[in-house]
Design an enzyme around this catalytic site. Structure first.
Site, short mmCIF file in Angstrom:
data_model
loop_
_atom_site.label_atom_id
_atom_site.label_comp_id
_atom_site.label_asym_id
_atom_site.label_seq_id
_atom_site.Cartn_x
_atom_site.Cartn_y
_atom_site.Cartn_z
N ASP A 161 0.80 -1.22 0.00
CA ASP A 161 0.00 0.00 0.00
C ASP A 161 0.84 1.27 0.00
O ASP A 161 1.89 1.34 0.63
CB ASP A 161 -0.91 -0.02 1.24
CG ASP A 161 -2.03 0.99 1.18
OD1 ASP A 161 -2.54 1.24 0.08
OD2 ASP A 161 -2.41 1.52 2.24
N HIS A 162 0.34 2.28 -0.70
CA HIS A 162 0.94 3.63 -0.72
C HIS A 162 2.43 3.61 -1.01
O HIS A 162 3.25 4.17 -0.27
CB HIS A 162 0.65 4.36 0.59
CG HIS A 162 -0.70 4.99 0.61
ND1 HIS A 162 -1.02 6.13 -0.10
CD2 HIS A 162 -1.84 4.62 1.23
CE1 HIS A 162 -2.28 6.44 0.09
NE2 HIS A 162 -2.81 5.53 0.88
N HIS A 202 -6.76 10.21 5.76
CA HIS A 202 -5.96 9.26 6.52
C HIS A 202 -5.82 9.67 7.99
O HIS A 202 -5.89 10.85 8.32
CB HIS A 202 -4.55 9.17 5.93
CG HIS A 202 -4.49 8.36 4.67
ND1 HIS A 202 -3.83 8.80 3.55
CD2 HIS A 202 -4.99 7.15 4.36
CE1 HIS A 202 -3.94 7.89 2.60
NE2 HIS A 202 -4.63 6.88 3.07
N GLY A 231 -8.87 5.97 4.04
CA GLY A 231 -9.24 6.72 5.23
C GLY A 231 -10.59 6.33 5.80
O GLY A 231 -11.27 7.14 6.44
N SER A 276 -11.40 4.57 8.31
CA SER A 276 -11.52 4.58 9.78
C SER A 276 -12.28 5.81 10.26
O SER A 276 -12.90 5.78 11.32
CB SER A 276 -10.14 4.56 10.43
OG SER A 276 -9.46 3.35 10.18
N ASN A 308 -10.43 0.74 2.53
CA ASN A 308 -9.16 0.68 3.25
C ASN A 308 -9.32 1.17 4.69
O ASN A 308 -9.85 2.26 4.92
CB ASN A 308 -8.11 1.55 2.56
CG ASN A 308 -7.55 0.90 1.32
OD1 ASN A 308 -8.15 0.00 0.74
ND2 ASN A 308 -6.39 1.37 0.88
N THR A 364 -6.23 3.05 10.74
CA THR A 364 -6.16 3.72 12.04
C THR A 364 -7.05 3.05 13.07
O THR A 364 -6.71 3.01 14.27
CB THR A 364 -6.53 5.20 11.88
OG1 THR A 364 -5.63 5.81 10.94
CG2 THR A 364 -6.42 5.93 13.20
#
Length: 287
Positions: free
Chosen positions: A84-85, A183, A212, A214, A233, A236
């Site tokens: 990821d990322h 995020h 993001g 969460s 996704n 957190t």
């Protein structure tokens, strides 16, 4: 069960108009917790390792990846492994040899033309090595001398016309869109732009991803899935659950030194959190 692929799980989500949940993991305890939760509810899951997690592990991708692959192959439900990322192209090139079936290549911080060039190069390499590639596009800045707005900055949005052109120019397999989430949110009060999501879903011929998550309330998250999000996704939320449980456990006995005790509490809390989140995502499609 054999290790599956993110692309395969997302394709199934597209067919059923639902979404697959993808969880970012940093420790083996989190890997174990995510898989235990997925088994408990009978849902497939994606384990995600971010470039930041690799940096935390002294820049070594293989040890955590090997543990995740081993755990996935012992799972009773389908599990995929996603890198990821990724901004470092050298790290991208390690993915296929470490058991990853997909990569999210992150060039969203670059000006549009540079983003396209880097992402197109990454997609071509990924496809040549059997990898499914996700990318990200937010609002492009540059006006009044400002640089590009990060896709997760407050107020960032993905413009539909630009997104169509971006997908055509890069050849990516999925697109993470900026529609109001961010995020690292520790509160669940993100405001999702569902009208924008509807426009993106109507015009783009590929799966959409929400980063993001969460920070998104359950009802809004389910509405986003019904509106076209096919991969959710979450990271957190796992950190909040694990850290809170470990802190509470240590507070009960300041003299405790055995990490097995507090890590057990942390792992249990992450499992409970993932069970709830998997249930939320699974319940989203209209039956």
């Amino acid at each position: 069960m054999p290790l599956t692929t993110t692309g395969g799980l997302v394709a199934e989500a597209v067919t059923h108009r639902g979404a697959v949940a993808a969880f970012n993991v940093v420790t083996l305890e989190q890997v174990e917790a995510v898989i235990a939760a997925a088994e408990a509810v009978g849902e497939p899951v994606v384990l995600q390792v971010s470039e930041n997690a690799v940096k935390f592990r002294a820049g070594r991708l293989r040890p955590l990846a090997a543990a995740a692959v081993s755990a996935a192959r012992s799972s009773e439900v389908p599990v995929a492994l996603h890198l990821d990322h990724v901004k470092d192209e050298a790290l991208l090139r390690e993915a296929a040899d470490c058991g990853f079936g997909s990569v999210m290549f992150d060039a969203a911080h670059l000006p549009y033309a540079e983003n396209v060039a880097a992402t197109r190069r990454a997609a071509r390499w990924a496809h040549a090595h059997g990898l499914w590639l996700e990318a990200e596009l937010g609002e492009v800045g540059g006006k009044d001398g400002r640089g590009p707005l990060d896709a997760h900055a407050p107020g960032a949005r993905t413009e539909p016309g630009e997104a169509v052109r971006y997908v055509e120019e890069t050849g990516v397999d999925a697109l993470a869109v900026a529609i109001g989430s961010s995020h690292a949110m520790t509160s669940r009060d993100a405001v999702i732009d569902h009208d924008l999501l509807a426009a993106l879903h109507e015009r783009l011929p590929l799966p959409l991803v929400l980063h993001g998550s969460s920070g998104v309330a359950d009802e809004d998250l389910q509405r986003a899935v019904r509106g076209g999000i096919r991969k959710v996704n979450i990271g957190t939320a796992l950190s909040i659950a694990m850290t809170g449980a470990i802190r509470a456990d240590l507070d009960t006995d300041p003299r405790a030194v055995d990490p097995r005790r507090y890590l057990t509490a942390g792992r249990r809390a992450v499992t409970d959190s993932v069970v709830r989140l998997l249930g939320t995502v699974a319940a989203a499609p209209l039956r």
